[in-house]
Design a protein around this motif. Structure first.
Motif, PDB file in Angstrom:
ATOM      1  N   VAL A 420     -14.816  13.095  -1.755  1.00  0.00           N
ATOM      2  CA  VAL A 420     -13.951  14.009  -2.489  1.00  0.00           C
ATOM      3  C   VAL A 420     -13.572  13.388  -3.835  1.00  0.00           C
ATOM      4  O   VAL A 420     -13.535  14.083  -4.869  1.00  0.00           O
ATOM      5  CB  VAL A 420     -12.695  14.338  -1.666  1.00  0.00           C
ATOM      6  N   ILE A 423     -16.300  13.975  -6.422  1.00  0.00           N
ATOM      7  CA  ILE A 423     -16.827  15.334  -6.372  1.00  0.00           C
ATOM      8  C   ILE A 423     -17.390  15.782  -7.710  1.00  0.00           C
ATOM      9  O   ILE A 423     -18.223  16.689  -7.780  1.00  0.00           O
ATOM     10  CB  ILE A 423     -15.721  16.305  -5.877  1.00  0.00           C
ATOM     11  N   ASP A 424     -16.941  15.148  -8.810  1.00  0.00           N
ATOM     12  CA  ASP A 424     -17.485  15.505 -10.125  1.00  0.00           C
ATOM     13  C   ASP A 424     -18.802  14.787 -10.396  1.00  0.00           C
ATOM     14  O   ASP A 424     -19.415  14.979 -11.446  1.00  0.00           O
ATOM     15  CB  ASP A 424     -16.481  15.160 -11.229  1.00  0.00           C
ATOM     16  N   GLY A 427     -20.796  13.339  -5.286  1.00  0.00           N
ATOM     17  CA  GLY A 427     -20.094  13.842  -4.112  1.00  0.00           C
ATOM     18  C   GLY A 427     -20.199  15.349  -3.953  1.00  0.00           C
ATOM     19  O   GLY A 427     -20.144  15.861  -2.840  1.00  0.00           O
ATOM     20  N   TYR A 428     -20.356  16.094  -5.056  1.00  0.00           N
ATOM     21  CA  TYR A 428     -20.394  17.555  -4.992  1.00  0.00           C
ATOM     22  C   TYR A 428     -21.553  18.035  -4.136  1.00  0.00           C
ATOM     23  O   TYR A 428     -21.392  18.836  -3.214  1.00  0.00           O
ATOM     24  CB  TYR A 428     -20.504  18.118  -6.409  1.00  0.00           C
ATOM     25  N   ILE A 431     -21.193  16.983  -0.385  1.00  0.00           N
ATOM     26  CA  ILE A 431     -20.236  17.819   0.331  1.00  0.00           C
ATOM     27  C   ILE A 431     -20.853  19.179   0.639  1.00  0.00           C
ATOM     28  O   ILE A 431     -20.702  19.712   1.739  1.00  0.00           O
ATOM     29  CB  ILE A 431     -18.932  17.967  -0.480  1.00  0.00           C
ATOM     30  N   ALA A 447     -11.843  18.694   4.164  1.00  0.00           N
ATOM     31  CA  ALA A 447     -12.029  17.652   3.148  1.00  0.00           C
ATOM     32  C   ALA A 447     -10.789  16.764   3.122  1.00  0.00           C
ATOM     33  O   ALA A 447      -9.676  17.243   2.884  1.00  0.00           O
ATOM     34  CB  ALA A 447     -12.272  18.266   1.770  1.00  0.00           C
ATOM     35  N   GLN A 455      -9.960  18.363  -7.911  1.00  0.00           N
ATOM     36  CA  GLN A 455     -10.667  18.237  -6.644  1.00  0.00           C
ATOM     37  C   GLN A 455     -10.436  19.481  -5.786  1.00  0.00           C
ATOM     38  O   GLN A 455     -11.367  19.990  -5.152  1.00  0.00           O
ATOM     39  CB  GLN A 455     -10.192  16.986  -5.904  1.00  0.00           C
ATOM     40  N   LEU A 459     -13.446  21.986  -4.468  1.00  0.00           N
ATOM     41  CA  LEU A 459     -13.631  22.293  -3.048  1.00  0.00           C
ATOM     42  C   LEU A 459     -13.527  23.794  -2.793  1.00  0.00           C
ATOM     43  O   LEU A 459     -14.279  24.349  -1.983  1.00  0.00           O
ATOM     44  CB  LEU A 459     -12.595  21.544  -2.212  1.00  0.00           C
TER      45      LEU A 459
END
Length: 496
Positions: A420, A423-424, A427-428, A431, A447, A455, A459
């Motif tokens: 998380v 995520i940028d 991780g994106y 996930i 998450a 974030q 999500l």
């Protein structure tokens, strides 16, 4: 004395080799399951496609690829050339770019990358479908490396996957020459179904400990100093015994308690559940990190008492002191709980006392130790039949793999907070991939570690249903739980 020393050295070596062999066999079994899964998924439909025009079957090929786990792409082969890719459409690449010599039947290899991603290792897996046609599965080496990394958890220094005539892959996901892998010390186990082996070398600390332990036993036997052996044993394990004794006293005198952290619906930010997090405030030491004392508790005879306390205390507090309904209550358990008598009875006793609008969720925190066994499956089935749910915690770390989701009927998959936070970046996509696999098995995704509005929005855009983290609310006593929510909404069910 000399005989005792020789015996101690030999016993230490055997202990090291036994550990290495155990890890190697476990790694082989895990990789066997991955490859077996790849070649059996949608096998009949896929085998009928090679030889047909890419323009006619490209869409169908791309659709079928989504059902096959662990692969980057599936390519169609005709006359030893790749002519159609599930990822790229029409291509023209020699099969020998991936497997040398050109294969027949079923075979595997290792490659440093593909022509589209030359620096990302893969395992090409070729399956012949006719005299001049076949399928080439491009298996992501990252899944294999994740499996190998499990061995490091069990005191391996390095774990290497060696594919015949095709190089080797280490537990960090790096390709190394096959001769370099062959020269490394350790123990090797080979697959009986696929042309690969796994080499494992124990960590120096484990080797040193094994030799020290057996050397000490040998010397003590030679000198018949049983009293000294007992003294050495007590001294070596005194810190652990003292810690467990302190936990027992803490449990008796009310030093153990719980903090609760909400789990929210990301789309609406309404509270859907809470996780009970054990805390210990020692009168002299102050707050003690759960990572310090729970590690010892989970390996001791104290575990049943702590688990029973957690189930009873958390359910009583949530049932009596919260008003948000419906609500899920998540309590952490250890895989060792599933192996003891009385666990199911403990859970059912608590579950029967809960109101109908509170659902008990058991979170497993040590996935690597969870083995598929008839007893374990029976426990899952019996508890789920009474409405108890199961969650797998911290999913996505090097200690877990997608294979686990297919082996156990979890209800929730909790994605580790480290992904998380990234995520940028990478991780994106990870996930999204985990969410896709979880959806395939009918599981919901939570998450963890959500700390920022960015974030949260990312999500939400991915369609992740649930989130947990400091952005919504920090862990707090039950008396303070939902206070911010209560003042922010008359419904007392929205986290600000």
């Amino acid at each position: 004395m000399a005989t005792a020393v020789i015996w101690g050295k030999q016993a230490g070596d055997e202990s090291v080799q036994e550990r290495e062999s155990l890890i190697a066999r476990d790694m082989v079994a895990s990789i066997d399951r991955i490859l077996d899964n790849v070649v059996t998924r949608r096998r009949v439909e896929l085998r009928s496609i090679p030889g047909q025009s890419c323009a006619l079957v490209a869409h169908r090929l791309a659709e079928l690829r989504t059902y096959v786990h662990y692969v980057r792409a599936i390519d169609l082969v005709e006359h030893r050339r790749l002519y159609c890719s599930s990822a790229l459409g029409p291509i023209d690449v020699p099969l020998t770019d991936y497997l040398k010599p050109a294969p027949s039947g079923i075979s595997i290899g290792l490659a440093a990358g593909t022509f589209s991603q030359p620096d990302t290792p893969v395992m090409p897996l070729y399956m012949s479908t006719g005299p001049d046609t076949g399928l080439l599965y491009i298996v992501e080496a990252a899944y294999l490396a994740d499996t190998l990394a499990h061995g490091v958890r069990y005191e391996a220094d390095h774990v290497v996957l060696v594919v015949s005539n095709a190089g080797a892959l280490n537990n960090s996901g790096n390709m190394i020459p096959a001769d370099s892998a062959a020269a490394q010390q350790g123990t090797r186990a080979s697959s009986t179904r696929w042309a690969f082996s796994v080499a494992v070398a124990a960590a120096p600390e484990f080797v040193s400990h094994a030799h020290w332990k057996y050397g000490l036993l040998a010397g003590a036997a030679a000198l018949l100093v049983n009293l000294l052996i007992a003294a050495a044993w007590l001294i070596a394990f005194a810190p652990r015994r003292l810690m467990l004794a302190a936990v027992r006293r803490g449990l008796k005198h009310g030093q153990l308690h719980f903090a609760y952290q909400p789990i929210v619906e990301i789309a609406t930010r309404r509270i859907s559940g809470v996780e009970a997090l054990i805390r210990w405030t020692h009168p002299k030491w102050g707050p003690v990190n759960p990572g310090v004392f729970m590690v010892e508790v989970e390996r001791s005879s104290l575990l049943p008492r702590i688990t029973r306390f957690a189930l009873e205390r958390a359910s009583d507090e949530i049932a009596q002191k919260t008003k948000i309904r419906p609500l899920r209550l998540a309590v952490n358990i250890a895989p060792m709980d599933l192996e003891r008598d009385g666990f199911v009875a403990d859970v059912l006793a608590v579950n029967e006392k809960l109101p109908d609008d509170i659902t008990l969720v058991l979170e497993l925190t040590e996935r690597l130790l969870l083995q598929k066994h008839p007893r374990t499956e029976a426990i899952f089935q019996r508890l789920k039949a009474h409405g108890v749910k199961f969650a797998i915690d911290d999913f996505g770390t090097q200690h877990s793999n997608l294979d686990l989701l297919g082996r156990f009927p979890f209800d929730y998959v909790k994605i580790d907070g480290q992904f998380v936070r990234q995520i940028d970046k990478k991780g994106y996509e990870l996930i999204r991939a985990i969410a896709g696999v979880a959806k395939h098995y009918g599981m919901e995704v939570i998450a963890e570690g959500v700390e920022t509005a960015a974030q949260h929005e990312a999500l939400r855009s991915l369609g992740i249903p649930f989130g947990q983290g400091y952005f919504y609310q920090r862990p707090m006593p039950v008396s303070a739980l939902f206070v911010d929510a209560d003042t922010a909404s008359q419904g007392a069910s929205v986290v600000p």
